[in-house]
Design a protein around this motif. Structure first.
Motif, mmCIF file in Angstrom:
data_model
loop_
_atom_site.group_PDB
_atom_site.id
_atom_site.type_symbol
_atom_site.label_atom_id
_atom_site.label_comp_id
_atom_site.label_asym_id
_atom_site.label_seq_id
_atom_site.Cartn_x
_atom_site.Cartn_y
_atom_site.Cartn_z
ATOM 1 N N THR A 165 28.522 4.517 -3.472
ATOM 2 C CA THR A 165 28.960 5.198 -2.065
ATOM 3 C C THR A 165 29.388 4.256 -1.049
ATOM 4 N N ASP A 166 30.017 4.652 -0.002
ATOM 5 C CA ASP A 166 30.555 3.770 1.042
ATOM 6 C C ASP A 166 29.530 3.239 1.768
ATOM 7 N N GLU A 167 29.845 2.384 2.682
ATOM 8 C CA GLU A 167 28.871 1.307 3.618
ATOM 9 C C GLU A 167 28.010 2.614 4.531
ATOM 10 N N GLU A 168 28.679 3.438 4.702
ATOM 11 C CA GLU A 168 28.126 4.765 5.625
ATOM 12 C C GLU A 168 27.097 5.447 5.258
ATOM 13 N N THR A 169 26.786 5.494 3.933
ATOM 14 C CA THR A 169 25.834 6.499 3.277
ATOM 15 C C THR A 169 24.753 5.705 2.569
ATOM 16 N N GLN A 170 23.471 5.994 2.876
ATOM 17 C CA GLN A 170 22.407 5.088 2.355
ATOM 18 C C GLN A 170 21.481 6.030 1.966
ATOM 19 N N PHE A 171 20.929 5.809 0.615
ATOM 20 C CA PHE A 171 19.840 6.412 0.017
ATOM 21 C C PHE A 171 18.532 5.675 -0.076
ATOM 22 N N PHE A 172 17.484 6.199 0.366
ATOM 23 C CA PHE A 172 16.164 5.785 0.186
ATOM 24 C C PHE A 172 15.074 6.493 -0.506
ATOM 25 N N ALA A 173 14.238 5.851 -1.190
ATOM 26 C CA ALA A 173 13.051 6.557 -1.837
ATOM 27 C C ALA A 173 11.659 6.219 -1.284
ATOM 28 N N VAL A 174 10.825 7.199 -1.069
ATOM 29 C CA VAL A 174 9.610 6.482 -0.341
ATOM 30 C C VAL A 174 8.333 7.356 -1.094
ATOM 31 N N THR A 175 7.472 6.619 -1.294
ATOM 32 C CA THR A 175 6.102 7.422 -1.947
ATOM 33 C C THR A 175 5.106 7.428 -0.923
ATOM 34 N N VAL A 176 3.944 8.269 -1.169
ATOM 35 C CA VAL A 176 2.804 8.211 -0.074
ATOM 36 C C VAL A 176 1.640 8.139 -0.794
ATOM 37 N N ASP A 177 1.012 6.911 -0.541
ATOM 38 C CA ASP A 177 -0.280 6.786 -1.024
ATOM 39 C C ASP A 177 -1.373 7.388 0.129
ATOM 40 N N VAL A 178 -2.468 8.281 -0.509
ATOM 41 C CA VAL A 178 -3.685 8.374 0.368
ATOM 42 C C VAL A 178 -4.938 7.619 -0.189
ATOM 43 N N LEU A 179 -5.504 6.953 0.702
ATOM 44 C CA LEU A 179 -6.504 6.148 0.243
ATOM 45 C C LEU A 179 -7.772 6.226 1.104
ATOM 46 N N GLN A 180 -8.795 6.516 0.162
ATOM 47 C CA GLN A 180 -10.300 6.600 0.967
ATOM 48 C C GLN A 180 -11.338 5.400 0.519
ATOM 49 N N ILE A 181 -12.035 4.969 1.290
ATOM 50 C CA ILE A 181 -13.116 4.039 1.140
ATOM 51 C C ILE A 181 -14.438 5.038 0.994
ATOM 52 N N ASP A 182 -15.000 5.211 0.097
ATOM 53 C CA ASP A 182 -16.414 5.934 -0.116
ATOM 54 C C ASP A 182 -15.983 7.369 0.717
ATOM 55 N N ASN A 183 -16.835 7.811 1.692
ATOM 56 C CA ASN A 183 -16.595 8.986 2.433
ATOM 57 C C ASN A 183 -15.829 8.755 3.895
ATOM 58 N N SER A 184 -15.010 7.604 4.099
ATOM 59 C CA SER A 184 -14.334 7.466 5.209
ATOM 60 C C SER A 184 -13.271 8.609 5.230
ATOM 61 N N ARG A 185 -12.534 8.649 6.420
ATOM 62 C CA ARG A 185 -11.419 9.499 6.721
ATOM 63 C C ARG A 185 -10.267 8.664 5.794
ATOM 64 N N PRO A 186 -9.584 9.815 5.169
ATOM 65 C CA PRO A 186 -8.450 9.047 4.521
ATOM 66 C C PRO A 186 -7.212 8.407 5.438
ATOM 67 N N ALA A 187 -6.788 7.451 4.448
ATOM 68 C CA ALA A 187 -5.524 6.618 5.405
ATOM 69 C C ALA A 187 -4.478 6.881 4.303
ATOM 70 N N TYR A 188 -3.339 6.992 4.992
ATOM 71 C CA TYR A 188 -1.898 7.279 4.369
ATOM 72 C C TYR A 188 -1.050 5.705 4.435
ATOM 73 N N ASP A 189 -0.352 5.657 3.257
ATOM 74 C CA ASP A 189 0.642 4.375 3.326
ATOM 75 C C ASP A 189 1.746 4.904 2.524
ATOM 76 N N PHE A 190 3.029 4.621 3.535
ATOM 77 C CA PHE A 190 4.492 4.993 2.940
ATOM 78 C C PHE A 190 4.862 3.673 2.306
ATOM 79 N N LYS A 191 5.253 3.981 0.954
ATOM 80 C CA LYS A 191 5.882 2.576 0.216
ATOM 81 C C LYS A 191 7.237 3.105 -0.093
ATOM 82 N N VAL A 192 8.152 2.160 0.389
ATOM 83 C CA VAL A 192 9.527 2.231 0.208
ATOM 84 C C VAL A 192 9.945 1.654 -1.132
ATOM 85 N N LEU A 193 10.391 2.427 -2.099
ATOM 86 C CA LEU A 193 10.676 1.855 -3.541
ATOM 87 C C LEU A 193 12.212 1.903 -3.674
ATOM 88 N N VAL A 194 13.134 2.335 -2.889
ATOM 89 C CA VAL A 194 14.509 2.366 -3.077
ATOM 90 C C VAL A 194 15.122 2.263 -1.685
#
Length: 316
Positions: free
Chosen positions: A120-149
């Protein structure tokens, strides 16, 4: 001996039961965090926006470029159906940036997005992001965005330079704003933006759609730091401006300087601003001084207006 907890990865459906009624609204509330992960200043423009017979999950603005951003999300691994929707929505909105957010990204879909970024031309950009949700024992869960593309900026820049002659002035703007956003991000946590643009302005999120902080080189040889108000409705804009202007004395005392209160007659938007002399063509220490002034004024704008903007937005 250290006593470690157990780190668990939770499926997205354990956290959000339904995509449209739970996940999309959550993502809308956390769009600035998504922007930070991508190195953008994202401002929400709409949820479940109609595109013909379909419905786009999230529509946003990239405050750094003024371009449209479409976001399609899913609670499951990426699939062909959502890839097709991405292309349809991108065409329907003339999107500058296309973001696909999923639980996991299939390899064939990663290859497809990278191919689109290359073709595509320089004005059009594509991104892919995944979401990890992590928890230590019974703590509140935390999210993490990971940019893959993400786009290969070098390839995009090289293509731009082949297709159009360089503008010395545009490059000076790009260099100035690159240094500005780097300082604001790294030293002050003011923005998540990462890419300077060859333009005379840059906008930053206030946390409220339609209200932004900005830095502008004007045509009259001045530099302006501003709180810019445009909620898409002239009456609401006037309500916000009036609320702030009625507190002009206390605001200017808090700010430590007189401000310019600009209702922008015959235009929908309005602003509160402070100016200084300056041009992008200035050299050396003068441009350094403009940089330092810009950082200081934007930080003061946020300190003085953040809570007051939050108060009036609650009342609208």
């Amino acid at each position: 001996m250290a006593d470690f907890g157990e780190l668990k990865r939770k499926s997205l459906r354990e956290i959000w039961q339904h995509e449209a009624t739970a996940f999309t609204p959550w993502l809308a509330r956390n769009i600035e965090a998504l922007g930070d992960a991508l190195g953008m200043e994202l401002e929400l423009a709409g949820e479940e926006v109609a595109v013909g017979d379909f419905s786009l999950d999230l529509l946003a603005n990239d405050l750094g470029t003024g371009g449209r951003v479409i976001i399609e999300n899913q609670l499951t691994p990426s699939d062909h159906d959502h890839l097709g929707k991405l292309i349809t929505y991108a065409a329907g909105f003339g999107a500058e940036k296309v973001i696909w957010l999923a639980e996991t990204l299939r390899e064939e879909h990663r290859q497809a997005l990278e191919w689109l970024n290359q073709r595509t031309d320089e004005e059009t950009q594509f991104f892919a992001v995944t979401v990890d949700v992590l928890q230590i024992d019974n703590s509140r869960p935390a999210y993490d965005f990971k940019v893959l593309v993400m786009p290969n900026e070098w390839q995009k820049t090289a293509k731009r330079r082949r297709s159009a002659p360089n503008s010395d002035k545009g490059e000076r703007y790009r260099e100035f704003y690159q240094r500005l956003i780097d300082d604001l991000r790294e030293k002050h946590h003011f923005t998540g933006a990462r890419v300077g643009q060859p333009q005379n302005w840059y906008s930053f999120s206030s946390g409220h759609t339609g209200i932004r902080y900005g830095l502008v080189f004007t045509q009259g040889g001045k530099v302006r730091a501003e709180l810019y108000i445009d909620l898409g409705d002239a009456e609401k804009n006037q309500q916000v401006f009036n609320y702030l202007e009625q507190r002009k004395n206390e605001i200017e005392t808090d700010y430590g300087a007189s401000l310019s209160w600009e209702g922008l007659d015959n235009r929908r938007a309005s602003r509160v601003a402070i100016y200084r002399e300056g041009s992008i063509q200035d050299e050396g220490e003068t441009l350094d001084d403009i940089h330092d002034w810009s950082v200081g004024e934007l930080l003061r704008m946020k300190r003085v207006f953040s809570e007051r903007v939050r108060e009036i937005v609650r009342m609208l």
